[in-house]
Design a protein around this motif. Structure first.
Motif, PDB file in Angstrom:
ATOM      1  N   ASN A  87     -47.002  27.739 -31.186  1.00  0.00           N
ATOM      2  CA  ASN A  87     -45.708  28.180 -30.691  1.00  0.00           C
ATOM      3  C   ASN A  87     -45.917  29.228 -29.604  1.00  0.00           C
ATOM      4  O   ASN A  87     -46.477  30.290 -29.877  1.00  0.00           O
ATOM      5  CB  ASN A  87     -44.880  28.759 -31.844  1.00  0.00           C
ATOM      6  N   LEU A 108     -50.021  23.060 -28.754  1.00  0.00           N
ATOM      7  CA  LEU A 108     -48.632  23.539 -28.752  1.00  0.00           C
ATOM      8  C   LEU A 108     -47.672  22.472 -29.285  1.00  0.00           C
ATOM      9  O   LEU A 108     -47.729  21.303 -28.883  1.00  0.00           O
ATOM     10  CB  LEU A 108     -48.187  23.931 -27.346  1.00  0.00           C
ATOM     11  N   THR A 109     -46.779  22.910 -30.159  1.00  0.00           N
ATOM     12  CA  THR A 109     -45.671  22.056 -30.591  1.00  0.00           C
ATOM     13  C   THR A 109     -44.332  22.611 -30.113  1.00  0.00           C
ATOM     14  O   THR A 109     -43.363  21.861 -29.997  1.00  0.00           O
ATOM     15  CB  THR A 109     -45.631  21.936 -32.126  1.00  0.00           C
ATOM     16  N   LEU A 111     -42.634  25.180 -27.046  1.00  0.00           N
ATOM     17  CA  LEU A 111     -42.809  25.940 -25.809  1.00  0.00           C
ATOM     18  C   LEU A 111     -41.450  26.432 -25.334  1.00  0.00           C
ATOM     19  O   LEU A 111     -40.564  25.639 -25.000  1.00  0.00           O
ATOM     20  CB  LEU A 111     -43.470  25.069 -24.740  1.00  0.00           C
ATOM     21  N   LEU A 128     -49.615  18.131 -22.890  1.00  0.00           N
ATOM     22  CA  LEU A 128     -49.280  18.744 -24.186  1.00  0.00           C
ATOM     23  C   LEU A 128     -48.690  17.678 -25.109  1.00  0.00           C
ATOM     24  O   LEU A 128     -47.495  17.662 -25.412  1.00  0.00           O
ATOM     25  CB  LEU A 128     -48.289  19.899 -23.984  1.00  0.00           C
ATOM     26  N   LEU A 131     -46.386  18.379 -28.159  1.00  0.00           N
ATOM     27  CA  LEU A 131     -45.169  19.163 -27.953  1.00  0.00           C
ATOM     28  C   LEU A 131     -43.963  18.463 -28.569  1.00  0.00           C
ATOM     29  O   LEU A 131     -43.702  17.291 -28.297  1.00  0.00           O
ATOM     30  CB  LEU A 131     -44.936  19.384 -26.461  1.00  0.00           C
ATOM     31  N   LEU A 134     -39.110  21.760 -26.328  1.00  0.00           N
ATOM     32  CA  LEU A 134     -39.282  22.357 -25.010  1.00  0.00           C
ATOM     33  C   LEU A 134     -37.937  22.891 -24.529  1.00  0.00           C
ATOM     34  O   LEU A 134     -36.983  22.136 -24.354  1.00  0.00           O
ATOM     35  CB  LEU A 134     -39.829  21.329 -24.022  1.00  0.00           C
ATOM     36  N   LEU A 154     -42.099  14.527 -28.095  1.00  0.00           N
ATOM     37  CA  LEU A 154     -40.997  15.428 -27.743  1.00  0.00           C
ATOM     38  C   LEU A 154     -39.694  14.974 -28.405  1.00  0.00           C
ATOM     39  O   LEU A 154     -39.248  13.844 -28.212  1.00  0.00           O
ATOM     40  CB  LEU A 154     -40.817  15.479 -26.229  1.00  0.00           C
TER      41      LEU A 154
END
Length: 611
Positions: A87, A108-109, A111, A128, A131, A134, A154
């Motif tokens: 994070n 990263l999951t 951002l 990423l 991720l 976002l 995402l």
């Protein structure tokens, strides 16, 4: 032999862009804590990212020199306590760009880049691949790199408050996307193919300049919330009914002249269509929206209201203020759940102004009195679904029951506000003969379920018995093999029979405002239950193992109970997408976390599960 291990971080947050002297000073062990860094802020009109961030998953000089003995002395530095950063929060700074080195942070999951001054993103953001969330809102972006649209995981994308004039057609490649907020931009139209976002549950596009919706928008079969307020729409798709899971629709402040009939939108709870040019309410709309609770039509061009509004039997709020309505239909008085009726700003001639100024209760009472008076004048002829037993051809029945025509037309048996303590079997026999599948006896004085209800056990899909004095549910409830919706709120219940657990078709259960101290064990056997509302009881503890067995449960409301502890493992129930816990005496999670919503609550709980 003990070698070096990376000093990585699970959560990394920067506020006010105050620079620190080392990565250690940037550490935040609790995702809730807002990081206060030690050095004075950089004196620059453009903030720059500390380069150390991009290498946070790599070993620093201290860790390279660490020995096993040193790690054991300072256990927090030991490798077994290190996890990769997932994070990264860089919000509320003055960032104008992100370095291509962001590609190093492949773990990263989440951002967070909102509230900056970003004008572009590097293509490397497409690297990423883990991720999930976002947030790019409140920046100066006009487009996104093509590589972003290939992010395979995402699910949550926020690009609101930017400078977009269109959505890239490649957005349809984000197959896992569940939430999209593109509000407060300058978007003129939606791209064809947006309907491929079949997992999307929320599409928010307020404050744009959209004039027309693409035909394939109705392919978003998972969509629950659609916000199109303050656009330039002149019409809505006739086949809106294909959005069968739609619950909330916001189209206020547009140029809409006509509403569709919403056939197929039975799940719709809220319809906000104020500040348009709507001239009439389609009669079919009223019969197609049985679960509608909020209907906002203020500031339109309405000249009358149809009698069929009485079919919106779950309506809580109706706002038709600032229209051209001169007559209110007496059928409004049969809406048992209507608590707010706004009619100001209309040239109403049939009700005195002082009565209107007294508010909803007084208006409905006046309409109810007129309905009863007209029934007496006409000798029991049909009026707004309230008819005499003679009109039914069954002289032994009370005169406050619907007649055959009403039952056959609406497939609904609804008798409210009549202080009923019992209902004759013959009423249910007649309803069964007319294939009625909705039964509503809310706001009466029933102490239990009427025995005659068993005549409809193979027909009833919705049963509403709220606001009575019911203290027990008989075992014969298990015979209702088609029931999907059951409202037992505002009664005196403290338990449910074991047989309740066989209701495999039940999708929504409301037991709010009763006397439950625990959730009955029978509930955990309801494999099809999706919505459980159990607020305003005296529930003291959660049975997480039981809730875990309810694989389809997505909405859990436990507000205003006596729960003093929330087990962290509740955070593992990822099927729950809407969780309400406010009004309980537990100390953690704190109120600030509860106010951030379900995602924040579940993330907080998961972070506290013992490893």
């Amino acid at each position: 032999m003990c070698g070096p291990y990376p000093r990585s971080r699970r959560y990394y947050q920067i506020r006010e862009f105050q620079m620190a002297s080392s990565a250690d000073e940037l550490e935040s062990e609790d995702p809730e804590d807002e990081l206060e860094l030690d050095e004075p802020p950089v004196q620059s009109s453009q903030a720059n990212m500390p380069e150390r961030i991009y290498d946070i998953n790599e070993a620093d000089e201290d860790s390279k020199a660490a020995t096993l003995e040193q790690l054991c002395i300072k256990e927090e530095d030991a490798w077994w306590n290190q996890v990769p950063i997932s994070n990264l929060d860089l919000s509320s700074n003055t960032l104008t760009q992100i370095s291509p080195r962001i590609e190093n942070l492949t773990t990263l999951t989440v951002l967070q880049l909102h509230d900056n001054a970003l004008v572009s993103l590097p293509p490397q953001i497409g690297k990423l691949e883990k991720l999930v969330r976002l947030n790019l809102s409140h920046n100066k972006l006009k487009d996104l790199p093509a590589e972003l649209y290939s992010l395979p995981e995402l699910r949550h994308l926020n690009i609101s408050y930017n400078l977009f004039i269109e959505l890239n057609p490649d957005i349809s490649n984000l197959h896992m996307l569940e939430f999209l907020d593109a509000g407060n931009n300058n978007i003129q139209e939606l791209p064809g193919g947006i309907g491929f976002l079949v997992r999307l549950t929320a599409l928010l596009l307020p404050n744009n300049h959209i004039k027309e919706l693409p035909p394939d928008i109705v392919n978003m079969r998972s969509l629950q919330k659609l916000d199109l307020m303050k656009n330039d729409l002149s019409s809505m798709p006739e086949d809106m009914g294909l959005l069968r899971k739609l619950q909330c629709l916001y189209v206020q402040h547009n140029d809409i002249k006509e509403l569709p009939d919403f056939e197929g939108n039975e799940m719709l709870n809220e319809l906000h269509a104020s500040n348009n040019f709507i001239e009439c309410i389609p009669k079919d709309l009223c019969s197609n929206l049985p679960h509608l609770k909020i209907f906002d039509l203020r500031d339109n061009k309405l000249s009358d209201l149809p009698d069929e509004l009485c079919l919106l039997r779950n309506l809580n709020r109706l706002d038709v203020s600032n229209n051209s309505i001169s007559v209110l239909p007496v059928t409004l008085s049969s809406l048992a759940h209507l608590i707010s009726l706004q009619v100001d700003g209309n040239p109403i001639k049939t009700i005195r102004r002082d009565i209107i100024q007294c508010g909803t209760t007084r208006i409905l009472k006046t309409l109810h009195e007129r309905a009863q008076a007209k029934v007496r004048e006409e000798g029991g002829a049909e009026l707004a679904g309230v008819n005499s037993a003679t009109a039914m051809g069954m002289p032994n029945l009370p005169g406050n029951m619907p007649d055959k025509y009403k039952l056959r037309h609406s497939r609904t048996l609804a008798v409210n506000l009549e202080e009923l303590t019992n209902v004759p079997d013959e009423v249910f026999q007649l309803a069964a003969a007319e294939q009625v599948h909705v039964v509503d006896f809310a706001r009466n004085k029933l102490s239990t379920l009427p025995n005659g209800l068993q005549h409809m056990r193979g027909l009833v899909t919705e049963l509403v018995l709220s606001q009575n004095i019911i203290s027990s549910v008989p075992p014969f409830i298990s015979q209702f093999t088609r029931i999907t919706f059951l409202n037992l709120s505002n009664n005196l219940l403290n338990g449910l029979p074991d047989e309740f657990g066989v209701l495999s078709t039940l999708r929504e259960l409301n037991i709010a405002n009763n006397r439950f101290e625990i959730l009955p064990n029978a509930l955990y056997e309801l494999q099809g239950l999706e919505i459980l509302i159990a607020s305003d009881n005296h529930i003291k503890a959660l049975n997480v193992a039981g809730l875990q067995a309810m694989k389809r449960l997505s909405n859990l409301d436990l507000r205003n109970n006596d729960i003093d502890n929330i087990p962290p493992i509740l955070g593992n129930l990822t099927n729950i997408t809407h969780l309400e816990l406010i009004g309980n005496p537990f100390r953690q999670p704190r109120h600030q976390i509860l106010m951030k919503g379900t995602d924040a609550i579940m993330s907080y709980l998961r972070d506290r599960i013992p490893i």
